[in-house]
Motif scaffolding. Structure first.
Motif, PDB file in Angstrom:
ATOM      1  N   THR A 169       0.824  -1.210   0.000  1.00  0.00           N
ATOM      2  CA  THR A 169       0.000   0.000   0.000  1.00  0.00           C
ATOM      3  C   THR A 169       0.857   1.257   0.000  1.00  0.00           C
ATOM      4  OG1 THR A 169      -1.757  -1.162   1.173  1.00  0.00           O
ATOM      5  CG2 THR A 169      -1.822   1.221   1.233  1.00  0.00           C
ATOM      6  N   ALA A 170       1.893   1.293   0.808  1.00  0.00           N
ATOM      7  CA  ALA A 170       2.737   2.490   0.901  1.00  0.00           C
ATOM      8  C   ALA A 170       3.421   2.794  -0.422  1.00  0.00           C
ATOM      9  CB  ALA A 170       3.773   2.307   2.002  1.00  0.00           C
ATOM     10  N   LEU A 171       3.958   1.770  -1.076  1.00  0.00           N
ATOM     11  CA  LEU A 171       4.643   1.983  -2.354  1.00  0.00           C
ATOM     12  C   LEU A 171       3.674   2.409  -3.448  1.00  0.00           C
ATOM     13  CD1 LEU A 171       7.119  -1.040  -2.281  1.00  0.00           C
ATOM     14  CD2 LEU A 171       7.657   1.374  -1.971  1.00  0.00           C
ATOM     15  N   LEU A 172       2.552   1.718  -3.531  1.00  0.00           N
ATOM     16  CA  LEU A 172       1.563   2.064  -4.561  1.00  0.00           C
ATOM     17  C   LEU A 172       0.966   3.444  -4.317  1.00  0.00           C
ATOM     18  CD1 LEU A 172      -0.230  -1.358  -5.032  1.00  0.00           C
ATOM     19  CD2 LEU A 172       1.218  -0.180  -6.691  1.00  0.00           C
ATOM     20  N   MET A 173       0.698   3.734  -3.043  1.00  0.00           N
ATOM     21  CA  MET A 173       0.121   5.047  -2.728  1.00  0.00           C
ATOM     22  C   MET A 173       1.057   6.170  -3.133  1.00  0.00           C
ATOM     23  SD  MET A 173      -1.890   4.697   0.902  1.00  0.00           S
ATOM     24  CE  MET A 173      -1.869   6.451   1.121  1.00  0.00           C
ATOM     25  N   LYS A 174       2.346   5.999  -2.869  1.00  0.00           N
ATOM     26  CA  LYS A 174       3.305   7.041  -3.238  1.00  0.00           C
ATOM     27  C   LYS A 174       3.263   7.286  -4.740  1.00  0.00           C
ATOM     28  CE  LYS A 174       8.167   8.374  -3.077  1.00  0.00           C
ATOM     29  NZ  LYS A 174       7.898   9.433  -3.973  1.00  0.00           N
ATOM     30  N   GLY A 175       3.246   6.221  -5.524  1.00  0.00           N
ATOM     31  CA  GLY A 175       3.193   6.367  -6.982  1.00  0.00           C
ATOM     32  C   GLY A 175       1.926   7.055  -7.445  1.00  0.00           C
ATOM     33  N   PHE A 176       0.785   6.602  -6.918  1.00  0.00           N
ATOM     34  CA  PHE A 176      -0.480   7.214  -7.322  1.00  0.00           C
ATOM     35  C   PHE A 176      -0.597   8.652  -6.845  1.00  0.00           C
ATOM     36  CE2 PHE A 176      -2.177   2.775  -7.815  1.00  0.00           C
ATOM     37  CZ  PHE A 176      -2.380   2.877  -9.174  1.00  0.00           C
ATOM     38  N   LEU A 177      -0.109   8.940  -5.640  1.00  0.00           N
ATOM     39  CA  LEU A 177      -0.149  10.320  -5.141  1.00  0.00           C
ATOM     40  C   LEU A 177       0.707  11.238  -6.001  1.00  0.00           C
ATOM     41  CD1 LEU A 177      -0.054   9.746  -1.292  1.00  0.00           C
ATOM     42  CD2 LEU A 177      -1.882  10.873  -2.576  1.00  0.00           C
ATOM     43  N   ASP A 178       1.903  10.763  -6.379  1.00  0.00           N
ATOM     44  CA  ASP A 178       2.772  11.576  -7.239  1.00  0.00           C
ATOM     45  C   ASP A 178       2.102  11.876  -8.578  1.00  0.00           C
ATOM     46  OD1 ASP A 178       4.725  11.641  -5.310  1.00  0.00           O
ATOM     47  OD2 ASP A 178       5.973  10.083  -6.230  1.00  0.00           O
ATOM     48  N   MET A 179       1.523  10.843  -9.185  1.00  0.00           N
ATOM     49  CA  MET A 179       0.858  11.035 -10.483  1.00  0.00           C
ATOM     50  C   MET A 179      -0.355  11.952 -10.355  1.00  0.00           C
ATOM     51  SD  MET A 179       1.068   7.363 -12.450  1.00  0.00           S
ATOM     52  CE  MET A 179       0.531   6.331 -11.099  1.00  0.00           C
ATOM     53  N   ARG A 180      -1.137  11.745  -9.275  1.00  0.00           N
ATOM     54  CA  ARG A 180      -2.327  12.579  -9.090  1.00  0.00           C
ATOM     55  C   ARG A 180      -1.948  14.035  -8.856  1.00  0.00           C
ATOM     56  NH1 ARG A 180      -5.791  12.215  -3.863  1.00  0.00           N
ATOM     57  NH2 ARG A 180      -3.995  13.436  -3.291  1.00  0.00           N
ATOM     58  N   ASP A 181      -0.876  14.253  -8.098  1.00  0.00           N
ATOM     59  CA  ASP A 181      -0.425  15.628  -7.848  1.00  0.00           C
ATOM     60  C   ASP A 181       0.010  16.311  -9.140  1.00  0.00           C
ATOM     61  OD1 ASP A 181      -1.002  15.361  -5.197  1.00  0.00           O
ATOM     62  OD2 ASP A 181       1.072  15.104  -4.553  1.00  0.00           O
ATOM     63  N   LYS A 208      -1.865  19.622 -10.801  1.00  0.00           N
ATOM     64  CA  LYS A 208      -1.186  20.854 -11.209  1.00  0.00           C
ATOM     65  C   LYS A 208      -1.496  21.190 -12.662  1.00  0.00           C
ATOM     66  CE  LYS A 208       2.429  20.407  -7.813  1.00  0.00           C
ATOM     67  NZ  LYS A 208       3.761  19.929  -7.504  1.00  0.00           N
ATOM     68  N   ARG A 209      -1.575  20.159 -13.502  1.00  0.00           N
ATOM     69  CA  ARG A 209      -1.939  20.371 -14.912  1.00  0.00           C
ATOM     70  C   ARG A 209      -3.356  20.931 -15.022  1.00  0.00           C
ATOM     71  NH1 ARG A 209      -2.521  15.743 -18.702  1.00  0.00           N
ATOM     72  NH2 ARG A 209      -2.891  17.063 -20.474  1.00  0.00           N
ATOM     73  N   VAL A 210      -4.279  20.344 -14.258  1.00  0.00           N
ATOM     74  CA  VAL A 210      -5.669  20.807 -14.272  1.00  0.00           C
ATOM     75  C   VAL A 210      -5.740  22.270 -13.848  1.00  0.00           C
ATOM     76  CG1 VAL A 210      -7.925  20.562 -13.145  1.00  0.00           C
ATOM     77  CG2 VAL A 210      -6.705  18.537 -13.920  1.00  0.00           C
ATOM     78  N   LEU A 211      -5.066  22.609 -12.763  1.00  0.00           N
ATOM     79  CA  LEU A 211      -5.091  23.990 -12.268  1.00  0.00           C
ATOM     80  C   LEU A 211      -4.459  24.965 -13.253  1.00  0.00           C
ATOM     81  CD1 LEU A 211      -4.241  23.339  -8.536  1.00  0.00           C
ATOM     82  CD2 LEU A 211      -6.440  24.035  -9.491  1.00  0.00           C
TER      83      LEU A 211
END
Length: 140
Positions: free
Chosen positions: A83-95, A99-102
């Motif tokens: 969970t920690a590894l996957l969450m980091k990847g998904f959080l980075d991509m979502r962030d 930023k692109r959306v904003l």
């Protein structure tokens, strides 16, 4: 060359403005975001010149939503190591997508920041801020 009649000069031609339709290559979710965004502004806000930027905006917003769904699914698994590894990847991509959306939203003048100068924003803030204080919301 003949002169136009008085009757023809008294009639004003009316052209009905048409809202920009979503491109056919968008997914249903992206098309729904397109329609929501276009309907939130006056008819003349978006033209053919802004269509490519608007398409990128809805693609980025839809990707941000998809990444959030993936993140929620990972958190629901409960395995702490994976969970920690996957969450980091998904959080980075979502962030990055956020930023692109904003950025695109600002370029399309969808955000308040892009529509106000600092002094105009301060004036609006004073007008709006004259009401209840944030800690007073919900109190009778």
């Amino acid at each position: 060359m003949s002169r136009p009649s008085t009757a023809s000069l008294s009639v004003v031609p009316v052209s009905l403005a048409v809202r920009l339709a979503p491109p056919v290559d968008l997914t249903p979710e992206q098309a729904a975001l397109w329609v929501t965004t276009v309907d939130s502004k006056p008819v003349e806000w978006f033209g053919e010149d802004t269509a490519p930027l608007l398409a990128e905006y809805v693609r980025a917003a839809a990707m941000c939503n998809a990444l959030e769904r993936q993140l929620q699914a990972v958190m629901a698994t409960g395995d702490p190591v994976d969970t920690a590894l996957l969450m980091k990847g998904f959080l980075d991509m979502r962030d990055k997508e956020s930023k692109r959306v904003l950025s695109i939203a600002t370029k399309l003048r969808l955000t308040l920041q892009s529509r106000y100068t600092p002094s105009a924003a301060a004036t609006v803030n004073k007008r709006v801020g004259a009401g209840a204080k944030p800690w007073q919301y919900g109190k009778a």
